[in-house]
Write an enzyme that holds these catalytic residues in place. Structure first.
Site, mmCIF file in Angstrom:
data_model
loop_
_atom_site.group_PDB
_atom_site.id
_atom_site.type_symbol
_atom_site.label_atom_id
_atom_site.label_comp_id
_atom_site.label_asym_id
_atom_site.label_seq_id
_atom_site.Cartn_x
_atom_site.Cartn_y
_atom_site.Cartn_z
ATOM 1 N N LYS A 151 16.457 61.301 50.306
ATOM 2 C CA LYS A 151 16.463 60.248 51.330
ATOM 3 C C LYS A 151 15.927 60.833 52.625
ATOM 4 O O LYS A 151 16.449 61.813 53.146
ATOM 5 C CB LYS A 151 17.887 59.738 51.530
ATOM 6 C CG LYS A 151 18.013 58.692 52.627
ATOM 7 C CD LYS A 151 19.414 58.140 52.686
ATOM 8 C CE LYS A 151 19.553 57.136 53.805
ATOM 9 N NZ LYS A 151 20.953 56.668 53.916
ATOM 10 N N LYS B 35 14.033 57.360 48.600
ATOM 11 C CA LYS B 35 14.116 56.359 49.654
ATOM 12 C C LYS B 35 13.520 56.895 50.944
ATOM 13 O O LYS B 35 13.853 58.023 51.302
ATOM 14 C CB LYS B 35 15.593 56.031 49.869
ATOM 15 C CG LYS B 35 15.888 55.054 50.942
ATOM 16 C CD LYS B 35 17.361 54.872 51.067
ATOM 17 C CE LYS B 35 17.604 54.011 52.276
ATOM 18 N NZ LYS B 35 18.939 54.128 52.764
HETATM 19 C C1 PBG Z 1 23.319 54.271 54.969
HETATM 20 C C2 PBG Z 1 22.116 53.597 54.465
HETATM 21 C C3 PBG Z 1 20.914 53.292 55.124
HETATM 22 C C4 PBG Z 1 20.150 52.550 54.247
HETATM 23 C C5 PBG Z 1 20.871 52.439 53.064
HETATM 24 N N1 PBG Z 1 22.072 53.123 53.201
HETATM 25 C C6 PBG Z 1 20.469 53.503 56.502
HETATM 26 C C7 PBG Z 1 20.413 54.774 57.192
HETATM 27 O O1 PBG Z 1 20.422 55.849 56.609
HETATM 28 O O2 PBG Z 1 20.344 54.668 58.399
HETATM 29 C C8 PBG Z 1 18.795 51.981 54.562
HETATM 30 C C9 PBG Z 1 18.381 50.819 53.758
HETATM 31 C C10 PBG Z 1 17.265 50.031 54.306
HETATM 32 O O3 PBG Z 1 16.620 50.369 55.315
HETATM 33 O O4 PBG Z 1 16.986 48.995 53.695
HETATM 34 N N2 PBG Z 1 23.328 55.639 54.936
HETATM 35 ZN ZN ZN Z 2 24.978 56.484 56.186
#
Ligand code: PBG
Ligand code: ZN
Length: 327
Positions: free
Chosen positions: A198, A251
């Site tokens: 991520k 992601k």
């Molecule tokens: C939480 C999380 C995030 C997303 C999914 N789980 C955001 C972040 O890390 O700030 C992002 C999903 C999206 O942008 O659709 N950790």
């Molecule tokens: Zn988070």
């Protein structure tokens, strides 16, 4: 001289094109994200995500039925609690918003797979994905104290009926901590879908409006990955696999198709791609302006994820895509 090669021979008829098509996109590939908020018969559209709503639990249940009727196998739940604090109490409380939503959905639509996002950022007052020393204003997330909270969170989510736990905070050792927590509590059969690779991405902007989870200070670059790194993703997945992950996520998706490909080549586990909020919003904005054909663009993009090696796709376009695939 040989005659010139003519690949177009196989493109001259729709049936021929169908016969030589290498990838398929089906409704079975899709996972639909939902945002649960306290209250009753409440639905508020997210400004930066037309068509996406914060929903009270009764509305979440209605959505879950619709999703199931469309043939989409799974949802992923996020929660926005009434109160946020330094211990992320709302994340691990047995009657937290996501726990209530998971229970309600499983009761109403038992065959729909309920994935629950396991992170602290929606529940901490500061908006970071982990635990901070009280009064810390630098945003230095403490890894191991966070693991304890994530473990509690995952167990309470499993107790509430979640079918799959999806930890998204990019803490070191989080899969192992959650796996041991689940096993000790008797949830050996609950799989972990790890947000393994991520990235620290600007594409999460609209999600943070939806989940009200933007960090109040600092940013997430000490835990999420540097967009410049590819090989490091393989390190992350290696660790998560060793710690017991059952599925791996990459992601965001669009700017990281090379990572989806590399992860798929490197593992025999199912790979999920998260077509994130900013990717959705860009398409929506252009579509609402009449600048692109939304249906064609979305289906082409989702097919791109399949071609890159994704087995599953989390997307805010899931309901639309399911309808278009039927039509
Ligand atoms: C939480 C999380 C995030 C997303 C999914 N789980 C955001 C972040 O890390 O700030 C992002 C999903 C999206 O942008 O659709 N950790
Ligand atoms: Zn988070």
């Amino acid at each position: 001289m040989f005659p010139i090669q003519r690949p177009r021979r196989l493109r001259n008829h729709p049936q021929l094109r169908r016969m030589v098509r290498e990838n398929i996109l089906t409704t079975s590939d899709l996972i639909y994200p939902l945002f649960a908020v306290p209250g009753e018969s409440f639905a508020k559209e997210v400004k930066s995500m037309p068509g996406v709503y914060q929903l009270s639990i009764d509305k979440i249940v209605e959505e879950a039925k619709e999703v199931y009727d469309l043939g989409i196998p799974a949802i992923i739940l996020f929660g926005i609690p009434a109160d946020k604090d330094n211990d992320a109490t709302g994340a691990w409380h047995d009657h937290g918003i996501v726990q209530q939503a998971a229970t309600a959905v499983k009761e109403a639509v038992p065959d729909l797979v309920v994935i629950v996002d396991t992170c602290l950022c929606e529940y901490t007052a500061h908006g970071h994905c982990g635990y901070l020393q009280t009064g810390d204003l630098t945003g230095r997330v403490l890894n191991d104290p966070t693991l304890e909270l994530l473990k509690k969170t995952a167990v309470s989510q499993a107790k509430a009926g979640a079918d799959i736990i999806a930890p998204s905070g990019m803490m070191d050792g989080f899969v192992q901590a959650i796996r041991s927590g689940l096993d000790e509590a008797g949830f050996e059969d609950i799989p972990i879908l790890s947000y393994a690779a991520k990235y620290a991405s600007a594409y999460y902007g609209p999600f943070r409006d939806a989940a009200e989870s933007a960090p109040q200070f600092g940013d997430r670059r000490t835990y999420q990955m540097d967009p410049a790194n590819g090989t490091e993703a393989l390190k992350e997945i290696e660790l998560d696999i060793a710690e017991g992950a059952d599925m791996l996520m990459v992601k965001p998706a669009l700017a990281y198709m090379d990572i989806i490909w590399r992860v798929k080549q490197a593992t025999n586990l199912p790979v999920a791609a998260y077509n994130v909020s900013g990717e959705y919003s860009m398409v929506k904005a252009a579509a609402l302006n009449g600048w692109i054909d939304e249906q064609k663009v979305v289906l082409e993009t989702l097919m791109g994820f399949k071609r890159s090696g994704a087995d599953l796709i989390l997307t805010y376009h899931a309901k639309d895509a399911a309808r278009w695939l039927q039509g």
